[in-house]
Scaffold this active site. Structure first.
Site, mmCIF file in Angstrom:
data_model
loop_
_atom_site.group_PDB
_atom_site.id
_atom_site.type_symbol
_atom_site.label_atom_id
_atom_site.label_comp_id
_atom_site.label_asym_id
_atom_site.label_seq_id
_atom_site.Cartn_x
_atom_site.Cartn_y
_atom_site.Cartn_z
ATOM 1 N N VAL A 63 19.933 15.261 5.318
ATOM 2 C CA VAL A 63 20.307 16.310 6.027
ATOM 3 C C VAL A 63 21.617 15.791 6.734
ATOM 4 O O VAL A 63 22.025 14.621 6.839
ATOM 5 C CB VAL A 63 19.155 16.059 7.235
ATOM 6 C CG1 VAL A 63 19.663 16.937 8.540
ATOM 7 C CG2 VAL A 63 17.919 16.436 6.943
ATOM 8 N N ASP B 27 -9.264 15.858 -7.339
ATOM 9 C CA ASP B 27 -9.663 14.692 -6.649
ATOM 10 C C ASP B 27 -10.830 15.132 -5.541
ATOM 11 O O ASP B 27 -11.567 14.413 -5.183
ATOM 12 C CB ASP B 27 -8.439 14.105 -5.781
ATOM 13 C CG ASP B 27 -8.026 15.104 -4.910
ATOM 14 O OD1 ASP B 27 -7.939 16.607 -5.230
ATOM 15 O OD2 ASP B 27 -7.218 14.740 -4.013
ATOM 16 N N CYS C 97 -3.862 21.822 2.207
ATOM 17 C CA CYS C 97 -4.697 23.128 2.252
ATOM 18 C C CYS C 97 -4.887 23.136 3.819
ATOM 19 O O CYS C 97 -4.500 22.234 4.734
ATOM 20 C CB CYS C 97 -5.957 22.865 1.572
ATOM 21 S SG CYS C 97 -5.842 22.561 -0.191
#
Length: 611
Positions: free
Chosen positions: A281, A91, A2
């Site tokens: 990659v 959590d 977030c």
């Protein structure tokens, strides 16, 4: 994962829309705010755990309010330990319940990555906290009794308009990143890893408290037989990987290079999750790690994707990639990290990585000589002889060659100043060119830390590992990965930075990590249990970036625009003639180092123009 933002006693109005727009990439799923008296909390949510509305933030519980960025991987274990009961598996709720029970002592219990602001409405105290390694960022603007804090510097700058700190920028150019608390602004500091700030909201008085110091773990030797250490490391990493998979309500993938760090993490994860999604990659013109990675993918039957990056849009993307950081960033590996995260987001939202393994277990080649020689306290013969040889030998130009390695070794062996020794051994930018600075670097914080670490009765290798954890990892590598992943709303999880591993690894004897000239020996031996033989003795490569080529070709036009601009910032800090001479190749310096310095200054200019 977030984004969080908040204000305390801030005299100016803050636009909710501006905050949400500035942090939307960190949390596109939901946005929320809390306003009470002088406290305002904002949150943008990337829903990964407890996807229902019960995980929404800001979250309230018995007079407590929190905005939280991160994950507490062992939070359900803590609910059992402390007999905490709730319908929601969030959590975030566990943090609030545990705070009510034991206060900020709870931080010592957490295995996780986090930055949060917790407001106790009953006692009128605001707590700002970060995890042990500093995986999740938090920046704080303080002016008197007024505070503004944010997950990212860009939105903090837009709201507060702080003044540029030229002394901090001089230090940035010398070191290659902002050290510890430092930022490019006055009145803005980064909250350090393992720290929390408690603010009495009425008088606006703040106290910075250190709750975790990895240096203490480096000062406590672990007297373990090698096989016991290997067994314990295996257990710690398996537990860490298991927690990081189970604490997600979405599928978890894994970045898989051809190295042992990500290989071990992937192998352990594949035993926990069937058809694990893995990503490798492949970069044209550099070593192809995808062939080694595919050996691991086949062994564990993963759902494997090779991400091919050609950097064809680099000249168009470079300004966005750099300005995402909100501060100058000289780490050119931020470029492939950005592209890898962008591609991975097409398949997954949560991804495991091997971050922290090199800094904890001795993965870089430069650690080898520190295992055998005390460069922090060299004798007179070493200093004089190294200095003479470094002056008469030809400049080293091949990046990965043995000659380049020995040449750099001689250079930093000739220094007596601790800051020069460390900067030469790590970033290797302006050491030896101190006279080009108009605004002289002070390097006060790093000097103080280096002197303290050097006074400890620990080995030279442990001093360097400790310094790299606190500087290179915290201030450069983790921010790079956070910005790269969050720019594409993807969450990176790092099992090597688990609570138990951070308690365990620093105290291991040096020869468990460096044996003769072999790096991270104990990880290689652990890898024998999980990985194909071809991976075990592979050298550390990282992203092999053609920086010299980029500087002289793909990026030259855009770099020229910034470096020769009439309103460029860098001439206020270093002599412009030096950069001009560097560009014209009139300075005796390796091509790689020339490219690194030019990119470092270019990054400064891109950041400045983005304000």
């Amino acid at each position: 994962m977030c984004g969080i933002f908040g204000t305390l006693n801030y005299e100016y109005a803050v636009s909710e829309e501006q905050v949400f727009a500035g942090l939307l990439h960190r949390g596109p799923d939901e946005q929320g705010c809390f306003n009470s008296r002088s406290v305002n909390l904002y949150h943008t949510r990337l829903a990964i755990q407890d996807l229902s509305t019960s995980g929404q933030q800001p979250m309230k519980y018995n007079g407590l309010v929190i905005v939280f960025n991160g994950e507490i991987y062992n939070h359900m274990e803590l609910r059992k330990k402390y007999r905490l009961e709730a319908v929601s598996n969030s959590d975030t709720l566990t943090i609030l319940m545990l705070f009510e029970r034991i206060g900020m002592k709870m931080l010592e219990e957490f295995d996780g990555m986090f930055a949060f602001a917790l407001y106790d409405t009953l006692n009128l105290r605001l707590y700002l906290a970060r995890d042990r390694a500093g995986k999740k960022p938090l920046y704080i603007y303080q002016k008197g009794e007024s505070f503004v804090f944010s997950s990212e510097l860009n939105i903090l700058q837009q709201v507060c308009k702080p003044e540029i700190n030229y002394a901090a920028l001089a230090d940035y150019l010398y070191l290659g990143h902002h050290y510890r608390k430092a930022t490019p602004y006055h009145l803005v500091n980064e909250l350090e890893n393992g720290h929390y700030v408690v603010i009495d909201t009425l008088p606006g008085q703040a106290q910075d408290i250190c709750w975790f110091k990895i240096e203490e773990a480096y000062r406590n030797d672990r007297q373990l037989p090698y096989e016991d250490a290997l067994m314990q490391l295996d257990q710690h990493l398996n537990r860490a990987v298991k927690r990081r998979i189970e604490s997600a309500d979405l599928d978890v993938g894994s970045f898989l290079s051809g190295g042992i760090d990500s290989g071990i993490v992937t192998a352990m994860a594949a035993q926990q999750q069937s058809r694990l999604k893995t990503f490798t990659v492949k970069v044209a013109g550099s070593f192809d790690e995808s062939l080694l990675a595919e050996k691991v993918a086949r062994k564990y039957d993963t759902d494997h994707t090779v991400v091919e990056i050609d950097f064809s849009d680099l000249s168009n993307d470079i300004e966005k990639i750099i300005s995402n950081h909100g501060e100058p960033n000289s780490d050119n590996s931020a470029i492939p990290s950005y592209y890898v995260a962008r591609e991975a987001k097409k398949y997954i939202t949560v991804v495991l990585n091997g971050d922290g393994a090199d800094e904890l277990f001795g993965g870089y080649r430069r650690y080898v000589p520190f295992k055998h020689i005390d460069f922090f306290n060299p004798n007179q013969f070493t200093k004089i002889s190294s200095g003479i040889l470094a002056k008469i030998l030809p400049v080293a130009n091949q990046k990965q060659s043995l000659y380049t390695y020995c040449y750099r070794l001689l250079k930093f062996a000739s220094y007596t100043d601790l800051v020069k020794i460390y900067c030469s051994a790590s970033s290797d930018l302006f050491v030896g060119f101190e006279d080009v600075f108009i605004q002289k670097p002070t390097m006060l914080a790093i000097t103080s830390d280096l002197e303290r670490y050097n006074s400890y009765a620990i080995s030279p290798l442990k001093k360097l590992l400790l310094m790299d954890f606190e500087s290179m990892l915290f201030s450069r590598l983790l921010p790079k990965m956070d910005i790269a992943t969050m720019a594409h709303s993807i969450e990176g999880r790092s099992p090597f930075l688990a609570k138990e591993v951070l308690d365990f690894a620093p105290g291991l004897p040096d020869h468990f990590k460096i044996r003769n000239i072999q790096t991270k020996q104990i990880l290689r031996d652990l890898g024998k249990r999980y990985l194909p033989e071809a991976l075990i003795h592979q050298p550390k490569r990282g992203f092999e970036i053609p920086l010299q080529k980029w500087v002289d070709h793909e990026l030259w036009e855009v770099m020229q625009h910034y470096l020769f601009a009439g309103d460029a910032l860098y001439p206020k800090i270093i002599r412009k003639e030096f950069i001009e001479q560097l560009i014209a190749r009139r300075i005796s310096i390796s091509d790689e180092r020339r490219a690194k310095i030019l990119f470092c200054v270019f990054s400064l200019e891109v950041w400045h123009k983005s304000l």
